[in-house]
Design an enzyme around this catalytic site. Sequence first.
Site, PDB file in Angstrom:
ATOM      1  N   ASP A  98     -23.788  17.838  55.976  1.00 32.80           N
ATOM      2  CA  ASP A  98     -22.740  18.310  55.075  1.00 32.80           C
ATOM      3  C   ASP A  98     -23.395  19.287  54.092  1.00 32.80           C
ATOM      4  OD1 ASP A  98     -20.594  18.508  53.352  1.00 32.80           O
ATOM      5  OD2 ASP A  98     -20.565  16.413  52.773  1.00 32.80           O
ATOM      6  N   ASP A 142     -18.041   6.333  58.566  1.00 36.68           N
ATOM      7  CA  ASP A 142     -17.228   5.286  57.936  1.00 36.68           C
ATOM      8  C   ASP A 142     -16.409   5.799  56.758  1.00 36.68           C
ATOM      9  OD1 ASP A 142     -19.472   5.681  56.146  1.00 36.68           O
ATOM     10  OD2 ASP A 142     -18.819   3.844  55.143  1.00 36.68           O
ATOM     11  N   GLU A 192     -28.874  12.399  63.278  1.00 39.61           N
ATOM     12  CA  GLU A 192     -27.996  12.177  62.113  1.00 39.61           C
ATOM     13  C   GLU A 192     -26.534  12.196  62.563  1.00 39.61           C
ATOM     14  OE1 GLU A 192     -27.154  11.125  59.445  1.00 39.61           O
ATOM     15  OE2 GLU A 192     -27.926  12.139  57.700  1.00 39.61           O
ATOM     16  N   ASP A 193     -25.648  11.686  61.726  1.00 40.94           N
ATOM     17  CA  ASP A 193     -24.223  11.736  62.062  1.00 40.94           C
ATOM     18  C   ASP A 193     -23.615  13.091  61.693  1.00 40.94           C
ATOM     19  OD1 ASP A 193     -24.433  11.255  59.320  1.00 40.94           O
ATOM     20  OD2 ASP A 193     -22.993   9.606  59.286  1.00 40.94           O
ATOM     21  N   LYS A 207     -26.522   4.359  58.391  1.00 44.26           N
ATOM     22  CA  LYS A 207     -25.932   3.636  59.493  1.00 44.26           C
ATOM     23  C   LYS A 207     -25.144   4.581  60.387  1.00 44.26           C
ATOM     24  CE  LYS A 207     -25.190  -0.355  56.497  1.00 44.26           C
ATOM     25  NZ  LYS A 207     -24.148  -1.131  55.786  1.00 44.26           N
ATOM     26  N   GLY A 208     -24.779   5.739  59.833  1.00 38.37           N
ATOM     27  CA  GLY A 208     -23.794   6.604  60.474  1.00 38.37           C
ATOM     28  C   GLY A 208     -24.139   7.104  61.859  1.00 38.37           C
ATOM     29  N   LYS A 247     -21.092  20.419  59.289  1.00 36.74           N
ATOM     30  CA  LYS A 247     -20.086  20.949  58.354  1.00 36.74           C
ATOM     31  C   LYS A 247     -20.722  22.138  57.629  1.00 36.74           C
ATOM     32  CE  LYS A 247     -17.425  17.281  56.358  1.00 36.74           C
ATOM     33  NZ  LYS A 247     -17.198  16.388  55.198  1.00 36.74           N
ATOM     34  N   PHE A 276     -12.807  14.979  55.355  1.00 33.74           N
ATOM     35  CA  PHE A 276     -13.554  13.731  55.402  1.00 33.74           C
ATOM     36  C   PHE A 276     -13.289  13.052  56.744  1.00 33.74           C
ATOM     37  CE2 PHE A 276     -14.682   9.353  54.673  1.00 33.74           C
ATOM     38  CZ  PHE A 276     -15.946   9.521  54.133  1.00 33.74           C
TER      39      PHE A 276
HETATM   40  P1  5GP Z   1     -25.388  15.623  53.158  1.00 35.62           P
HETATM   41  O1  5GP Z   1     -26.652  15.092  52.532  1.00 35.62           O
HETATM   42  O2  5GP Z   1     -25.632  16.618  54.258  1.00 35.62           O
HETATM   43  O3  5GP Z   1     -24.440  16.159  52.104  1.00 35.62           O
HETATM   44  O4  5GP Z   1     -24.599  14.411  53.727  1.00 35.62           O
HETATM   45  C1  5GP Z   1     -25.083  13.636  54.709  1.00 35.62           C
HETATM   46  C2  5GP Z   1     -24.414  12.284  54.706  1.00 35.62           C
HETATM   47  O5  5GP Z   1     -23.154  12.273  54.004  1.00 35.62           O
HETATM   48  C3  5GP Z   1     -24.073  11.932  56.114  1.00 35.62           C
HETATM   49  O6  5GP Z   1     -25.137  11.303  56.749  1.00 35.62           O
HETATM   50  C4  5GP Z   1     -22.884  11.023  55.949  1.00 35.62           C
HETATM   51  O7  5GP Z   1     -23.312   9.699  55.753  1.00 35.62           O
HETATM   52  C5  5GP Z   1     -22.193  11.511  54.694  1.00 35.62           C
HETATM   53  N1  5GP Z   1     -21.029  12.381  55.004  1.00 35.62           N
HETATM   54  C6  5GP Z   1     -20.921  13.709  54.835  1.00 35.62           C
HETATM   55  N2  5GP Z   1     -19.711  14.167  55.233  1.00 35.62           N
HETATM   56  C7  5GP Z   1     -19.041  13.071  55.682  1.00 35.62           C
HETATM   57  C8  5GP Z   1     -17.731  12.888  56.259  1.00 35.62           C
HETATM   58  O8  5GP Z   1     -16.914  13.796  56.455  1.00 35.62           O
HETATM   59  N3  5GP Z   1     -17.404  11.602  56.595  1.00 35.62           N
HETATM   60  C9  5GP Z   1     -18.257  10.548  56.414  1.00 35.62           C
HETATM   61  N4  5GP Z   1     -17.821   9.357  56.781  1.00 35.62           N
HETATM   62  N5  5GP Z   1     -19.484  10.696  55.886  1.00 35.62           N
HETATM   63  C10 5GP Z   1     -19.866  11.941  55.533  1.00 35.62           C
END
Ligand code: 5GP
Length: 176
Positions: A102, A159, A98-99, A42-43, A131, A152
């Site tokens: 990470d 969210d 994507e939002d 949803k992000g 990130k 975070f």
């Molecule tokens: P990844 O797979 O790259 O570790 O993470 C991707 C997902 O983790 C993002 O689409 C998001 O939903 C969530 N996420 C990662 N870091 C953050 C953050 O700082 N805040 C929030 N709200 N969601 C995060």
Amino acid sequence: MNTKDLKILYTEEQIQAKIKELADEMNKFYNGEEVVAICVLKGAVIFATDLVRNLNMPLKMEFIRLSSYNGGTTTSGKVNAVDISLPDLNDKNVLIIEDIVDTGLTAKFLLDFIHCNFHTKSTKFCSLLDKKITRKTDVEPDYYCFEVDDKFLIGYGLDYDGYYRNLPYIAYMEKV
Ligand code: 5GP
């Protein structure tokens, strides 16, 4: 959690200005060619709807839903495809929206999925936030608005336990 405990990292004006910059770059790159934009729910929904309104090529929007978070601020480290039904993307210019990238596990999962199932004309990955410092894969977004530290973040689609997506700015929580 109250919004008075939040520190604003990027204001609405900064976000909108950066989106226009990114969209200009994309408009040049695609040069009028059709694009299929895939919004990762949803992000990314707020970012995606603002971004596509600044894109000037013929464009279709698709929505998919993945999850890796446990509901709060911790990732499970495993990506789940909650709903990944997509049309035929062969020979299409695919733009994933994507939002935040990470660890990069979600981005890698998605890119692998697209590459395994389709021969696209092009596949680009666009993220509101990058990130880089927490990356565990070799995935890098082709486009991003801001590089962020290991905090975070919430707001503008991001969210905390389902809340705060509607904030027009990006903020972090002093204490979680
Ligand atoms: P990844 O797979 O790259 O570790 O993470 C991707 C997902 O983790 C993002 O689409 C998001 O939903 C969530 N996420 C990662 N870091 C953050 C953050 O700082 N805040 C929030 N709200 N969601 C995060």
